[in-house]
Write an enzyme that holds these catalytic residues in place. Structure first.
Site, PDB file in Angstrom:
ATOM      1  N   HIS A 139      -7.529  -5.317  -0.379  1.00  0.00           N
ATOM      2  CA  HIS A 139      -6.314  -4.521  -0.477  1.00  0.00           C
ATOM      3  C   HIS A 139      -5.125  -5.225   0.175  1.00  0.00           C
ATOM      4  O   HIS A 139      -4.013  -4.751   0.082  1.00  0.00           O
ATOM      5  CB  HIS A 139      -6.586  -3.169   0.199  1.00  0.00           C
ATOM      6  CG  HIS A 139      -5.524  -2.160  -0.036  1.00  0.00           C
ATOM      7  ND1 HIS A 139      -5.089  -1.800  -1.295  1.00  0.00           N
ATOM      8  CD2 HIS A 139      -4.788  -1.413   0.830  1.00  0.00           C
ATOM      9  CE1 HIS A 139      -4.142  -0.877  -1.188  1.00  0.00           C
ATOM     10  NE2 HIS A 139      -3.946  -0.638   0.087  1.00  0.00           N
ATOM     11  N   ASP A 176      -9.772  -4.894  -5.716  1.00  0.00           N
ATOM     12  CA  ASP A 176      -9.201  -4.057  -4.661  1.00  0.00           C
ATOM     13  C   ASP A 176      -9.883  -2.694  -4.699  1.00  0.00           C
ATOM     14  O   ASP A 176      -9.751  -1.951  -5.667  1.00  0.00           O
ATOM     15  CB  ASP A 176      -7.685  -3.909  -4.887  1.00  0.00           C
ATOM     16  CG  ASP A 176      -7.009  -3.098  -3.788  1.00  0.00           C
ATOM     17  OD1 ASP A 176      -7.718  -2.448  -2.982  1.00  0.00           O
ATOM     18  OD2 ASP A 176      -5.762  -3.105  -3.737  1.00  0.00           O
ATOM     19  N   SER A 203       0.836  -1.195   0.000  1.00  0.00           N
ATOM     20  CA  SER A 203       0.000   0.000   0.000  1.00  0.00           C
ATOM     21  C   SER A 203       0.876   1.252   0.000  1.00  0.00           C
ATOM     22  O   SER A 203       1.732   1.381  -0.860  1.00  0.00           O
ATOM     23  CB  SER A 203      -0.936  -0.071   1.212  1.00  0.00           C
ATOM     24  OG  SER A 203      -1.948   0.874   1.104  1.00  0.00           O
TER      25      SER A 203
END
Lengths: 247, 387
Positions: free
Chosen positions: A225, A197, A75
């Site tokens: 995610h 996602d 991320s």
């Protein structure tokens, strides 16, 4: 070197570290303000941009005198890795970007998936949840008796940070725009994305892939995610193969 | 006994019931939740994921916090989210989810209960608002207190010829003003006055007395050459207010520097204040105890004086008793004059900046500092070598 993203801490990697440890030395850390990091190390100026976090990564590499590092960033840490590699490419043998997004907010022709209002709404969500997650509520989050490997001590801090720090981290995470830094990456790069996602949609993964020279894109049959949690085996396998190629 | 119907309980329970596949796809939903959302069962089952029902901000929170927690722990409790209803309105809810596993421990599906949190959210918003206001108020108060405290101290101390000076003020509390004060100022072309004192108590009355003491001392020193009489004037000014609830007394050392061929002659007058410490260039420490009674509590105070020389390499340190009363840790006695003298004996010879820095370092090691601490040091430089 595995770097967790916004929201949780290094426990995020628990299900894949054993597999990666078979072939490499695995280094885990918590970003300042997350997990069991020292809260007094938090500095709103240093961490007002992702560069402060990238400097931390480089400091860890220098202090431990690490070479041939393969940085795996989840991320927002994917972009932290991009910045670290752009500054000191010599230290790194490869870069793995797990569900990366260089910019979450839609701008002109670019589709990041969110608007500024969406991010403000997230900040409100943080506020309302930390209200319920006061210090006295902390014991509610404990290890799952069915899965004793998740010790109580380890999970107690998972996804729990000081509300002020969490808000600042949310802001820097979701308001940053690192698109211009992607072409600065000069090491072998693997972009790992989930098939589904809500935070980093497939177009964004394709954008990252297109703008990092020579990078490879792998789309995992995973939802959400955090593929290292929802599809740990496939995620570990994809990273392990890439690591083997970088040697 | 009344036998409730399990199917009916599921469907019309006073909470939303939702079962989803591991990828979030809605597999089963009860009538209560459908009613709240304004969707038909066919619109949701098999077609939408749980996160599709959330606001965008909530979806971000779900992906970064809720889903990872659920996957790591198997359950998540009481998370505040907002659902988007079919008509576009928002429904604040509290969400609890648990993973249902099969006999082999493999996760099969996620069960979620959803509570209407409109009332609770309104209440929480009030609480949040109140907390934000309280935080802002406290910040304002602390800014005001720090500003007021700052206004009672000189911006910077001028250094008499050949001297170095340094001072430090430690506020024990960010929201209560303390009563320590100090100053150093020229009296005539070559004579200088200085003082360091401590008004008893904290808060506004102490601050008012501190301001009065500082300006009274400066004014009295301007026309009164005798240090004893300067403190006597201060005593009169404070004692005049003796019967008022805002009356405060203080301890203080007032001194005058007069240049000599070797440096300065120092005459100090004391009103019940801890002994200034003189760090000699030869490494000895002299406690310059001057005694005297508290200033402002007796009609006729007993003010004593003493005179000593300050020569090259000497450092004179004045401090308030907050330093002596600090506790190294809760179980030990207070720091005290002996410990201070012993510490200074290890730090001598020194200079004003070095001495203040060393003592500031000592302050940082204390477990508890209940009282404000003021420090002021003056040292005489060694003459520059002949060039």
């Amino acid at each position: 070197m595995l770097a967790h993203g916004f929201g949780c801490d290094q426990n995020m990697w628990r299900q894949i570290t054993a597999r990666l440890g078979e072939q490499s030395r695995v280094l885990l850390f918590d970003h300042v303000g997350a997990g069991r990091s020292d809260p007094s190390a938090w500095d709103p100026d240093r961490y007002a941009t992702l560069d402060g976090y990238a400097q931390d990564v480089l400091e860890i590499c220098r202090d431990l005198d690490l070479r041939d590092v393969i940085f795996v960033g989840h991320s927002v840490s994917a972009m932290i890795g991009v910045l670290a590699v752009a500054e000191e490419a010599d230290r790194f043998a490869g870069l793995v970007l797990v569900t990366p997004s260089p910019c979450y907010i839609d701008q002109d022709d670019y589709r990041g998936g969110f608007s500024r209002d969406d991010i403000d709404e997230l900040l409100d969500s943080l506020d309302s949840n930390y209200l319920g997650w006061s210090a006295t509520m902390a014991p509610v989050i404990m290890g799952n008796p069915d899965r004793p490997e998740l010790g109580q001590e380890l999970t107690a801090s998972f996804c729990r940070t000081d509300p002020t720090i969490a808000k600042a981290f949310a802001r820097v995470t979701f308001l940053s725009d690192q698109r211009a830094d992607l072409p600065r990456v000069s090491v072998p790069t693997l972009v790992l994305q989930s098939a589904q996602d809500a935070i980093a949609p497939r177009e964004v993964g394709a954008y990252v892939n297109a703008h990092i020279p020579g990078s490879r894109l792998v789309t995992l049959d995973a939802t959400g995610h955090c593929p290292q949690l929802s599809a740990p085996q496939a995620t570990a396998q994809a990273i392990a193969s890439f690591v083997a190629e970088c040697r | 006994m009344l036998e409730d119907n399990i199917d009916d309980l599921y469907d019309t329970a006073p909470c939303g019931n939702l079962s989803t596949l591991l990828d979030g796809t809605i597999a089963k939903v009860n009538a209560t939740l459908l009613g709240w959302l304004g969707y038909s069962r066919d619109e949701l089952v098999g077609r939408r994921r749980f996160s599709d029902l959330l606001t965008v901000g909530g979806r971000l929170y779900h992906e970064t916090h809720f889903a990872p927690l659920l996957q790591m722990q198997g359950e998540v409790n009481g998370i505040a989210l907002e659902l988007r209803c079919a008509d576009g309105s928002r429904l604040p809810v509290l969400v609890t989810s648990a993973v249902k596993t099969g006999g082999d421990g493999q996760p099969l599906l996620i069960r979620t209960t959803i509570f209407d949190a409109r009332e609770r959210r309104a209440y929480e918003k009030e609480l949040l608002h109140a907390r934000q206001e309280a935080d802002a108020d406290r910040e304002r108060l602390q800014g005001l207190v720090a500003g007021l405290q700052h206004s009672l101290l000189p911006d910077m101390l001028p250094a008499p010829p050949r001297m170095q000076v340094s001072a430090y003020y430690h506020m024990a509390s960010a929201d209560r003003i303390g009563g320590d004060f100090y100053d150093l100022f020229p009296l005539t072309a070559d004579r200088w006055g200085f003082f360091l004192g401590d008004v008893c108590g904290k808060g506004l009355a102490a601050a008012a007395t501190t301001a009065a003491a500082r300006y009274t001392l400066r004014t009295a020193a301007a026309y009164e050459p005798d240090p004893t009489l300067v403190l006597t004037h201060l005593n009169s000014a404070l004692y005049q207010n003796y019967d008022s609830p805002s009356h405060r007394h203080c301890t203080v050392v007032f001194g005058i520097l007069t240049p000599t061929s070797a440096g300065y002659s120092v005459t100090i007058a004391g009103g019940g204040h801890p002994a200034p410490m003189l760090l000699r260039a030869d490494g000895t420490v002299e406690a310059q105890d001057v005694g005297g009674t508290l200033i402002g509590s007796l009609r006729t105070p007993n003010v004593a004086t003493r005179t000593f020389s300050l020569t090259a390499g000497d450092t004179l340190i004045l401090y308030s008793d907050g330093l002596l009363e600090a506790r190294i840790d809760p179980s030990t006695d207070r720091y005290g004059e002996d410990a201070l003298e012993a510490f200074l004996a290890r730090s001598t010879p020194s200079t004003a900046p070095a001495a203040v820095e060393a003592l500031t370092g000592v302050l940082a090691t204390f477990e508890r500092l209940d009282d404000d601490v003021a420090l002021m040091a003056m040292s005489l430089r060694h003459p520059a070598p002949d060039s």
